[in-house]
Design an enzyme around this catalytic site. Structure first.
Site, mmCIF file in Angstrom:
data_model
loop_
_atom_site.group_PDB
_atom_site.id
_atom_site.type_symbol
_atom_site.label_atom_id
_atom_site.label_comp_id
_atom_site.label_asym_id
_atom_site.label_seq_id
_atom_site.Cartn_x
_atom_site.Cartn_y
_atom_site.Cartn_z
ATOM 1 C CB CYS A 91 48.583 6.596 -12.912
ATOM 2 S SG CYS A 91 48.609 5.921 -14.590
ATOM 3 C CG ASP A 293 49.727 2.634 -6.325
ATOM 4 O OD1 ASP A 293 49.548 3.093 -7.403
ATOM 5 O OD2 ASP A 293 49.407 1.561 -6.090
ATOM 6 C CG HIS A 295 47.275 3.297 -9.669
ATOM 7 N ND1 HIS A 295 48.431 3.366 -9.876
ATOM 8 C CD2 HIS A 295 46.866 3.231 -10.927
ATOM 9 C CE1 HIS A 295 48.878 3.327 -10.950
ATOM 10 N NE2 HIS A 295 47.994 3.231 -11.746
#
Length: 416
Positions: A91, A293, A295
């Site tokens: 990440c 994000d 993820h």
């Protein structure tokens, strides 16, 4: 004004910008700052309210998103394990890719560029070329593969997590490596993969841990001169400012200044997020940070460079998102890195003016300062035992994703 229309519009803004599950977290009439652009939401004039909402949606969904990918060529990690996905450990790398991608987007196409959603339109070739540089193979200049190779001195490895300072230095190493090869080929400055100088702004001693980082005008000039190999005095420049703004939690004294950086026209966002969970922060509203994000887990996309093939919106859809997420600014991990892109000397001077003013108004807690004097930059060092979050190791990610799922489900909402 029609009261029912106003109420419906305000609910719509809440759902799109705030999140229907947390309508008390942010006022829907407060300004939003998104990478140097302000969006105002006024209850007084419904035409302005609707146009601001539409403009904000377009801007947000035009930012380039980099996420976990699965199915790429293997990367050797610890214990001779071969990784074909960066799920649960990549990440920070993805957050850094997003920041650099925005800088490239602003350089090549300008801050006002917006992604077309018309599937009949041919996409900008400059835009496609940027995405190609971030593909998931060694052939792509800024891939996970090449960043890991460049970051070995900073304990960057497949299967392990690294902090913002080491990530910035890994980018510096990768860019320098490519520039040496390009210089031998006498390549024009603007034809390079990253056509700008890179300046890691550090503190007085030992990188990010030696006090408030110092932006030195002479050092920036030297970086530009070295990048151009003496051909020009000034070039576009990307400043990366790694910071540690507290021990275990973000010191609240820094929050106003962090919020203020998003008002800079030069802002390209922040690599940061919750502890052990890196995101790419691109905007603020009141006391909340708006972020992309990384993820979400997606399969590798192959964008072939073929003049006969039209790469359409569907092919690039996985590089964009219309789901907005936010986190309270005071919950951000204190270890982060801020990015700024300055197109030319005038733009850099404007950045310095804004940064100096922000430091003056920080009540003794500046994020960084600006000076004209020569600043002795520290040599890059490996932080193998860095207690500030830059050590190698398995990421402690409580929101870990499996290879078919997403790590975050809270604080999400979808554009209607």
């Amino acid at each position: 004004m029609d009261g029912s229309w106003t109420a419906a519009m305000m609910r719509r803004i809440h759902e799109r910008v705030v999140g229907s599950s947390r309508t008390a977290a942010v006022s829907s009439t407060s300004d939003i700052w998104l990478l140097g652009v302000c969006y105002k939401f006024s209850e007084e004039q419904k035409d302005e309210l609707e146009s601001s909402t539409f403009a904000f949606e377009q801007d947000f969904s035009s930012r380039i998103l980099m996420t976990y990918r699965k199915g790429f060529d293997g990367i050797e990690g610890g214990d001779a394990k071969c990784f074909t996905s960066d799920v649960n450990w990549g990440c920070m790398i993805r957050s850094s890719q997003m920041l650099v991608a925005q800088a490239l987007l602003f350089h090549r196409l300008g801050r006002a560029w917006r992604r077309s959603v018309d599937k009949s339109c041919r996409l900008d070739q400059e835009y496609i070329d940027i995405l190609l540089q971030f593909g998931d193979s060694e052939a792509s200049t800024f891939s996970v593969h090449n960043l890991i190779q460049a970051g070995k001195a900073y304990n960057l490895a497949a299967g392990s997590w690294v902090g913002p300072y080491a990530m910035c230095r890994s980018w510096e190493t990768l860019v320098c490596k490519h520039r040496e090869a390009e210089a031998a080929a006498a390549q024009d400055l603007d034809d390079q993969p990253l056509p700008m100088a890179v300046y890691i702004v550090s503190g007085d001693e030992n990188g990010e841990r030696g006090g408030a980082p110092v932006v030195c005008i002479e050092d920036a000039s030297r970086h530009c001169l070295e990048f151009s190999r003496g051909r020009v005095d000034w070039t576009p420049i990307l400043l990366l400012v790694p910071l540690v703004l507290g021990l275990e939690e973000l010191n609240p004294r820094y929050i106003p200044s962090l919020r203020g950086t998003f008002t800079f026209p030069q802002s390209v966002g922040i690599m940061g997020g919750k502890p052990g969970v890196s995101t790419y922060i691109i905007g603020v509203q009141d006391e909340n940070a708006i972020y992309l994000d990384p993820h979400q887990v997606q399969p590798v996309v192959n964008l072939r460079r073929d003049e006969l093939e039209v790469v359409d919106c569907d092919a690039t859809s996985s590089y964009h998102c219309d789901v907005i997420r936010h986190i309270p600014l005071d919950s951000i991990d204190p270890s982060l890195a801020i990015g700024f892109y300055c197109r030319d000397r005038d733009d850099f001077d404007d950045f310095c003016f804004r940064a100096s003013k922000l430091a003056e108004e920080s009540n003794g807690a500046p994020l960084f300062t600006v000076t004209a004097e020569t600043h002795n930059l520290p040599k890059p060092v490996s932080h193998s035992d860095d207690v500030l979050g830059d050590s190698g190791g398995v990421q402690n990610n409580e929101d870990a994703a499996d290879e078919d799922g997403n790590a975050h489900e809270e604080d999400d909402w979808q554009f209607l």
